[in-house]
Design an enzyme around this catalytic site. Structure first.
Site, mmCIF file in Angstrom:
data_model
loop_
_atom_site.group_PDB
_atom_site.id
_atom_site.type_symbol
_atom_site.label_atom_id
_atom_site.label_comp_id
_atom_site.label_asym_id
_atom_site.label_seq_id
_atom_site.Cartn_x
_atom_site.Cartn_y
_atom_site.Cartn_z
ATOM 1 N N LYS A 140 -57.907 6.354 -1.634
ATOM 2 C CA LYS A 140 -56.525 6.410 -1.160
ATOM 3 C C LYS A 140 -56.416 6.535 0.358
ATOM 4 O O LYS A 140 -55.389 6.158 0.942
ATOM 5 C CB LYS A 140 -55.798 7.587 -1.816
ATOM 6 C CG LYS A 140 -55.521 7.380 -3.299
ATOM 7 C CD LYS A 140 -54.337 6.446 -3.504
ATOM 8 C CE LYS A 140 -53.890 6.434 -4.967
ATOM 9 N NZ LYS A 140 -52.751 5.530 -5.171
ATOM 10 N N SER A 186 -63.611 5.453 -8.317
ATOM 11 C CA SER A 186 -62.529 5.475 -7.334
ATOM 12 C C SER A 186 -62.214 6.832 -6.724
ATOM 13 O O SER A 186 -61.593 6.899 -5.676
ATOM 14 C CB SER A 186 -61.259 4.881 -7.944
ATOM 15 O OG SER A 186 -60.961 5.517 -9.173
#
Lengths: 326, 326
Positions: B50, B306
């Protein structure tokens, strides 16, 4: 030992070993009161820097010696590093392990293609067993640290640190290195002497296994009283080596000693802030950076996180003590 | 959305985001029956990909807009990515979080310099609260996925995969991506379309939150029945976005759905074999590679890991179920 040997090892390791990242977190910087950079060797093949030395030693053999194969004594990270390097080079590897070594470590070493020979720690003579096999089959012994090509391989980690520190804008810092027999410590020290002379190595050891720290004080090779039983099993070597100690003596600053509990606390910090898995012996340098900042000089410190081969049981212990409470 | 936007984001991210490693282990290859390469985005700043999107969006603002500051809604990884990017760029960041968000996440977001505004999930109107603050202070809203600059930032992960796969000798493979709103999935798909057309993205989701998988089947945006309660909290977004879905629909192969338990098992595998820390939502693509090999084609598979922002409590659960027994 010269930088040329390390450069040659680096050329052989190119594309084979991983160039491990230099990680950081603002939370760790705040904790230590200075920039903290962590060289994540736990991300190296087989989960520790030992693959570097294993590959360096095996790739330096003559084709004839390699065809005959290699032998190593180890119940831990050196075993796996040598086993994988041998498999990748198509060489046979015999690893002599105590029969009471943890089952998964024996299974992993076998799964990496090595022939595992076990001996009874109480009644067997490891060196005699190894010598007999080596002579009968013409195997080359790969020592865990007191071997020039192994030291050169571990030194490639120092070459990467020199380049990565420069990229991060750091030309003066102490480099904290988890120290067992001194292969990584002396290899990195030699690499930094040549490529980043403003970076100085400090060996870090667990309480009760501070042979290198005491040897650096007395100026001669000192030995630990206890031989086993440390949670930091990867670095409970009895004493520095005949090759590694003179290098450490010439190039390293004073040793730093941390407690086993501080190593567990550093494992939890690395879990939370860096998202890497460390074993206790691999976490001692980070523990020194975070919990003994008064023993370190400068605006930045580099800590090598040398390995991550830890059981789920021991890792849970670190999280139970120092992870967030449920 | 074009590759030019991703290239421009990559130029702004150079030297700021980490180039994360592509990890592997012979043990995982054996388990999956093919080569498995893991893109370790858990090692990105703030513990997830992110940060890429956050930095991309903030660095694309005009100096005037940046000086006024940004606002984001998030209780998780997007909050921290935006907060750190804002701090590094000297911009003010307001993060609107539910008052029952985990204490450490609120504390971390504050520690990264953001102003945290909490609201009562039961009685408060998040959007109204955010809109009021944004208007009063002229803040720019940074959406978690349906924003071209955010998608472009996440796409830089795909540029790295294209280069790293080529280095590893792989030109044909499926790329498994943990999928929430589809920012990472669509960004990576766009990057690979341009730079590595032999690599095809497959979104991976947890059971009960398979909105992207169903949307790809029906051809229109589908929504999850449940809105919360997944162990994979990072990817329990209600539906794909208006910007992300058309890209996914054009470029991605069918979705893959894994169980929460398989995500926990993949976390334990990553702990043991790769020495990285994954959160459940960050582990679903690796779970698909390891435990659903029949749904994947080819000799090699790439799985994006991720994120790693997991509590010690949840990590212990994974080790209790799938780590080695004490």
């Amino acid at each position: 030992m010269s930088i040329d040997l390390i450069d040659a090892a680096a050329a052989r390791l190119a594309g084979r070993a991983r160039q491990t990242p230099l990680l950081s977190s603002p939370f760790l910087d705040d904790l230590a009161g200075r920039r903290v950079l962590v060289k994540a060797e736990c991300l190296q093949h087989t989960g520790s820097f030992k693959f570097r030395g294993g590959w360096s030693a095996l790739s330096a053999l003559t084709p004839e010696a390699r065809a005959r194969g290699v032998i190593a004594f180890s119940s831990g990270n050196h075993a796996q590093g040598v086993a994988l390097a041998a498999r990748m080079l198509g060489a046979a590897a015999v690893i002599v392990m105590p029969s009471d070594a943890p089952g998964p470590k024996i299974a992993n070493t076998r799964a990496l293609g090595a022939e595992v020979v076990t001996y009874d720690r109480a009644t067997g003579d490891r060196d005699a067993i190894g010598a007999e096999i080596a002579e009968a089959r013409g195997l080359t012994l790969v020592r865990p640290f007191d071997d020039a090509q192994v030291i050169a391989g571990q030194g490639t980690c120092g070459l990467e640190i020199a380049a990565q520190a420069a990229e991060a804008g750091i030309d003066t810092a102490e480099v904290l290195v988890p120290c067992g027999g001194g292969g990584l410590t002396s290899g990195v020290a030699l690499a930094l002497e040549a490529r980043a002379p403003g970076l100085r190595v400090r060996p870090v050891e667990p309480e009760g296994f501070d042979d290198a720290t005491r040897s650096l004080v007395s100026g001669r090779i000192e030995t630990n009283t206890r031989r086993a039983g440390s949670l930091c099993d990867a670095i409970q070597t009895p004493s520095p080596g005949d090759l590694t100690f003179p290098v450490m003596s010439r190039l390293c600053g004073p040793g730093i000693v941390v407690s086993e509990d501080e190593a567990l606390r550093a494992m939890a910090a690395a879990f939370e802030r860096l998202k890497i898995v460390l074993e206790p012996g691999g976490a001692v340098a980070l523990a020194a950076a975070l919990y003994h900042p008064e023993h370190v000089a400068g605006d930045a410190v580099i800590a090598i996180a040398s390995g991550g081969n830890v059981s789920a049981e021991t890792f849970r212990m670190a999280l139970d003590r120092y992870g967030d409470a449920p």
